[in-house]
Every structure is written in structure tokens, then in C-alpha cells.
Scaffold this active site. Structure first.
Site, PDB file in Angstrom:
ATOM      1  N   TYR A 146       0.855  -1.187   0.000  1.00  0.00           N
ATOM      2  CA  TYR A 146       0.000   0.000   0.000  1.00  0.00           C
ATOM      3  C   TYR A 146       0.890   1.235   0.000  1.00  0.00           C
ATOM      4  CZ  TYR A 146      -3.536   3.377   1.628  1.00  0.00           C
ATOM      5  OH  TYR A 146      -4.388   4.437   1.761  1.00  0.00           O
ATOM      6  N   ASP A 241       9.191   2.783  -0.066  1.00  0.00           N
ATOM      7  CA  ASP A 241       8.143   3.433   0.719  1.00  0.00           C
ATOM      8  C   ASP A 241       8.342   3.026   2.171  1.00  0.00           C
ATOM      9  OD1 ASP A 241       5.942   4.341   2.016  1.00  0.00           O
ATOM     10  OD2 ASP A 241       4.481   3.619   0.537  1.00  0.00           O
ATOM     11  N   LYS A 269       4.056   9.043   8.886  1.00  0.00           N
ATOM     12  CA  LYS A 269       3.814   8.496  10.220  1.00  0.00           C
ATOM     13  C   LYS A 269       4.811   9.064  11.255  1.00  0.00           C
ATOM     14  CE  LYS A 269       0.938   4.934   8.442  1.00  0.00           C
ATOM     15  NZ  LYS A 269       1.012   4.140   7.236  1.00  0.00           N
TER      16      LYS A 269
HETATM   17  C1  LIG Z   1       0.311   4.588   5.848  1.00  0.00           C
HETATM   18  C2  LIG Z   1       1.059   4.338   4.626  1.00  0.00           C
HETATM   19  C3  LIG Z   1       0.939   5.163   3.502  1.00  0.00           C
HETATM   20  C4  LIG Z   1      -0.092   6.261   3.396  1.00  0.00           C
HETATM   21  O1  LIG Z   1       0.114   7.281   4.318  1.00  0.00           O
HETATM   22  P1  LIG Z   1      -1.134   8.248   4.650  1.00  0.00           P
HETATM   23  O2  LIG Z   1      -0.529   9.255   5.571  1.00  0.00           O
HETATM   24  O3  LIG Z   1      -2.175   7.390   5.262  1.00  0.00           O
HETATM   25  O4  LIG Z   1      -1.567   8.846   3.364  1.00  0.00           O
HETATM   26  C5  LIG Z   1       1.761   4.944   2.420  1.00  0.00           C
HETATM   27  N1  LIG Z   1       2.655   3.947   2.432  1.00  0.00           N
HETATM   28  C6  LIG Z   1       2.789   3.115   3.477  1.00  0.00           C
HETATM   29  C7  LIG Z   1       3.809   2.037   3.429  1.00  0.00           C
HETATM   30  C8  LIG Z   1       1.990   3.276   4.596  1.00  0.00           C
HETATM   31  O5  LIG Z   1       2.104   2.417   5.611  1.00  0.00           O
END
Ligand SMILES: *Cc1c(COP(=O)(O)O)cnc(C)c1O
Length: 458
Positions: A146, A241, A269
Site C-alpha cells: 500500500y 516506501d 507516520k
Molecule cells: C500509511 C502508509 C501510507 C499512506 O500514508 P497516509 O498518511 O495514510 O496517506 C503509504 N505507504 C505506506 C507504506 C503506509 O504504511
């Protein structure tokens, strides 16, 4: 539906009349497991209290931004001090470069950075930049990974790694989805085949270096190294990511832990310490193609927000104290060791794994290496386990396809209490099993969980 939490139930009814599904992010609705969602009243350290005054040991922890626990005093102090100086400037301010320097010190591959407000934005920015510098249209992502809800990223394989992408959400044009190639996680052969066929048109490979959005799945030895080599060979940009893994699996994220250097990195995060901040960064040579230096446009009214920068800085400072990261790893390990023992006693096959302060649990007999393995796990039992734990005051992710999070506030005392609650939860399930009756929510949840699409439901 759950008379034991009448205020939460009443709030959720009201919310459903004005917010879509009663929530602002789908996973909070508990649709995958059924029942009344947790409605937070307040939180401190490892604890979260709901509207009915029930206290839970929290292993969701806002889905990752809080490695020090809820409402950490240093973070609160920094945010209050920043707020008193003004909540947003729309102009440069000192804390932006200070946080960027702290990030670069931990992740040296981030030679230049751009702050944004969400992980979604970070991934979108990194992808546009990769397409801009390479002049190529295609991207490659992995099934079950994701990267936020950007159009090009809500795509998984239909069937088979060689097929071109199809949209995973209504509203994503097929023309766009076709530009996203997908491969199974940990399947280097599939990537090799796609690269040999499409390499000249491939702008970027984007990957969660530890997958945390189909449950927790670690990279097999050689997988990330292989991606690095394939990107080098075809001239594509390698994007890690690390929105979830950054500052969590290790101080410098997965890339320093495993020694694989991406061209670009997405962060989020923890970098915002519980306030809305995220970032993307990487090689200066690539990053300077971004506006105002280069032709790739990107901007944000609230980007680099002073409250978020202050929260991020305070969080990174506390995380940098000696032993804090070791403590996170020990907390995950102690929790999983206890769960492993209790589930074995209960005769329940489970695969548990963790790295640093990130952990995962699948009700599966075999190790899970990809989305197929994750989907083959027992999601029916998961829903029952989730509700039994919640009843006993332990809040875990309300989906079988999400990772778990600990913080430095999850002390050995807290973890022991969680394991005692788990014991009671498993006894409760055993009693229900003997009676042959399930909670209605557990049964209803079974069907819903099957319909849940892992990894796109934050
Ligand atoms: C949470 C997450 C996102 C998205 O971040 P948001 O602040 O919710 O838009 C993207 N990549 C990874 C790996 C994530 O865990």
C-alpha cells in the site's frame, strides 16, 4: 449491537448520519470484523480510552506515528510551544531544515527532502518525480503493498504477475491503471520478466521494504538487493516506501538495516510524530528536478507545517536516546513470544513475526511471504480473536491484513498484562467453542472479512 458500549454505539449512529460510513478512513469502521467501532475519548502512553470509559492496551497506536506512546510529554511540550508562535506561516521557518537534517542523519540516502502532509502525497510526489526525471510512463508495484490512495497506486494484479494492471478502486481509469505493472511480493523472477519486457519504459519500482499493509511480511534475503540491481540495469528509479518502516524497524529504516540504498524514499507516520507530516527524499541529482529548481511540479499550503515539524523533531530526538529502539524490538519480541506460547497451547496454528517496533500475526500454519499467503490465513478465526481481545481490554488492528505497533510506553508490565488478557480471551473463545455458539458479530464478520481488500483500507 454491543450493549456493553452504549455511548460508543450512540456516537457511531450519529456519525453515520453525517460522515460517510461514520468514519474518515475506512478501516476505522470495523467492517472487516463487525461490531461497534472503538470511539476514542483520550489516550496516554500505551492506553486508549473509549467513550464508555473502557481502557485498552493499544497495539494500533494510530497506525504507526507514535513510537513513544500517546501524548508523550516532550511531544506535547514542543507542539504547545510551536503553536504559541503561530500555527501556519505559508513561509519558510527554522524547524523545516532542522527536521530535514535529523532525517538525513538517520537516512543518508535522503540527500534532499520535501515535506508534505500525508504518506499518500509522499508517494505521489516520488512517482511524479521518477516519471519526470526518466521521461518514462510505467511504474511497478507489488501485490498487497500500500502506498496511499493515489490513482496509479490503487492497482494490483488481476491474475498472474505478467498481466498488466487493472484498477482496484472504482474511479481509476483503465488507461491509467495500465501504466501500473504489478508483481507478487518477494518474487524476483516475476520482476525480472517484467523488466526484460518493459524495462525501457519503466520509470520506477516502488516497494515497502518490509510490507506492513497485508499484515507484516518481511523481504526474503536478496529480494531488495535484486530490485536494486534490476533498477540499475534498466535505468528505473528505486523507491522505498518507508512511511511505515522509517524510524520503526530501525533508526534509519529498512534501508540502513538491510544495507540497500534506494534512489528515493517516502516517509510519513513517525516523521510527523502524530501530526500530519510526511516527506519524500533521495539523491540530490533526482530531487533537484522538483520545483522550484526543476520542471516537476509539487506544492502544499500546509507542507512543513510548524506544529507537525515540532512534533516530528521531538519524536526523533526521544527516539534517538540510547536503548529506545532496542526497547521497541524487545517489546515486540516479548508480545509475540507470549502469543506464540498461548496460541500453541490453544492448538491454534499461527505465524508471528516482527522487526523492531513493527509486528504481525497470521493464523496460518506456514510462513507468509506474499499476498497469496496472507489471504490463505484464517480470517474467520481472526475476527473472533479480535473481538475476544477487545472485550478483555486489548485493542489490535481490526483486520487480518494489518500490522501491529508497539511503543516505548509498552513496558514489560503492560505487556504482561496484555498476555494475561490474551489468556482470558482464549479461554472465552474456548468456552464459546464448546457451547458451539459464536458472537453474532464474529459470524457476520466472517463474510465481510473475505470481501476486505488488503492493503487499501487505512
Ligand atoms: C500509511 C502508509 C501510507 C499512506 O500514508 P497516509 O498518511 O495514510 O496517506 C503509504 N505507504 C505506506 C507504506 C503506509 O504504511
Amino acid at each position: 449491537m454491543n450493549p456493553a458500549r452504549p455511548r460508543s454505539a450512540a456516537y457511531f449512529r450519529r456519525a453515520q448520519g453525517v460522515l460517510v460510513g461514520g468514519v474518515n478512513s475506512p478501516v476505522r469502521s470495523f467492517r472487516a470484523v463487525g461490531g461497534v467501532p472503538l470511539v476514542a475519548a483520550r489516550a496516554r502512553g500505551p492506553w486508549i480510552w473509549d467513550l464508555d470509559g473502557r481502557r485498552y492496551a493499544d497495539y494500533v497506536m494510530s497506525w504507526g506515528p507514535l513510537p513513544l506512546g500517546h501524548a508523550h510529554p516532550s511531544v506535547l511540550k514542543a507542539v504547545a510551544a510551536a503553536a504559541a508562535r503561530g500555527t501556519s506561516f505559508g513561509a519558510c521557518h527554522g524547524a523545516e531544515a532542522e527536521l530535514a537534517e535529523a532525517v538525513r542523519a538517520a537516512l543518508p540516502s535522503c540527500e534532499r527532502l520535501r515535506f508534505v502532509s500525508s504518506g499518500t502525497e509522499a508517494a505521489l510526489g516520488a512517482l511524479r518525480l521518477a516519471r519526470g526525471v526518466t521521461g518514462r510512463p510505467l511504474i511497478l508495484k507489488f501485490e498487497g503493498c500500500y502506498h496511499g490512495h493515489g490513482d496509479s497506486l490503487l492497482v494490483k494484479a488481476g491474475s498472474g504477475a505478467q498481466t498488466l494492471g487493472r484498477p482496484d478502486s472504482a474511479g481509476v481509469p483503465e488507461e491509467l491503471a495500465r501504466l501500473t505493472l504489478t508483481a507478487p511480493y518477494n518474487d524476483l523472477d516475476a520482476v525480472r520478466a517484467l523488466v526484460s519486457r518493459h524495462g525501457k519504459r519503466l520509470a520506477a519500482v516502488i516497494v515497502e521494504p518490509f510490507a506492513g499493509n497485508m499484515g507484516f511480511v518481511r523481504p526474503q534475503p536478496g529480494f531488495l538487493e535484486g530490485l536494486r540491481a534490476l533498477c540499475d540495469a534498466c535505468g528505473a528509479v528505486l523507491i522505498f516506501d518507508e512511511v511505515m518502516t522509517g524510524f520503526r524497524v530501525a533508526p534509519g529504516g529498512a534501508q540502513t538495516l538491510l544495507g540497500v540504498r534506494p534512489d528515493l524514499t517516502c516517509l510519513g507516520k513517525i516523521v510527523g510524530g502524530g501530526l500530519p507530516a510526511a516527506a519524500f527524499g533521495g539523491r540530490a541529482q533526482i530531487m533537484r528536478e522538483l520545483a522550484p529548481l526543476g520542471p516537476v511540479y509539487q506544492a502544499g499550503t500546509l507542507s512543513g507545517n510548524p506544529l507537525a515539524m515540532a512534533a516530528g523533531l521531538a519524536t526523533l530526538k526521544e527516539l534517538g536516546r540510547p536503548g529506545v529502539h532496542r526497547g521497541l524490538a524487545q517489546a515486540s519480541a516479548a508480545l509475540l513470544e507470549g502469543w506464540r506460547r498461548l496460541l500453541a497451547q490453544a492448538g491454534r496454528p499461527a505465524f508471528l513475526d516482527a522487526e523492531g517496533g513493527l509486528f504481525g500475526l497470521f493464523f496460518a500454519a506456514d510462513p507468509v511471504r506474499d499476498l497469496g499467503g496472507a489471504k490463505a490465513s484464517d480470517t474467520v478465526f481472526f475476527a473472533r480473536w479480535f473481538h475476544a481481545l477487545l472485550e478483555e481490554g486489548v485493542f489490535t488492528a481490526p483486520s487480518a491484513f494489518e500490522a501491529g505497533f508497539v511503543s516505548s510506553a509498552h513496558t514489560p508490565t503492560v505487556l504482561k498484562a496484555t498476555l494475561r488478557s490474551t489468556e482470558r480471551a482464549l479461554e472465552r473463545l474456548a468456552r464459546e467453542g464448546r457451547r458451539g455458539s459464536r458472537r453474532p458479530s464474529g459470524k457476520a464478520a466472517a463474510g465481510r472479512e473475505k470481501g476486505r481488500r488488503p492493503g487499501d483500507n487505512r
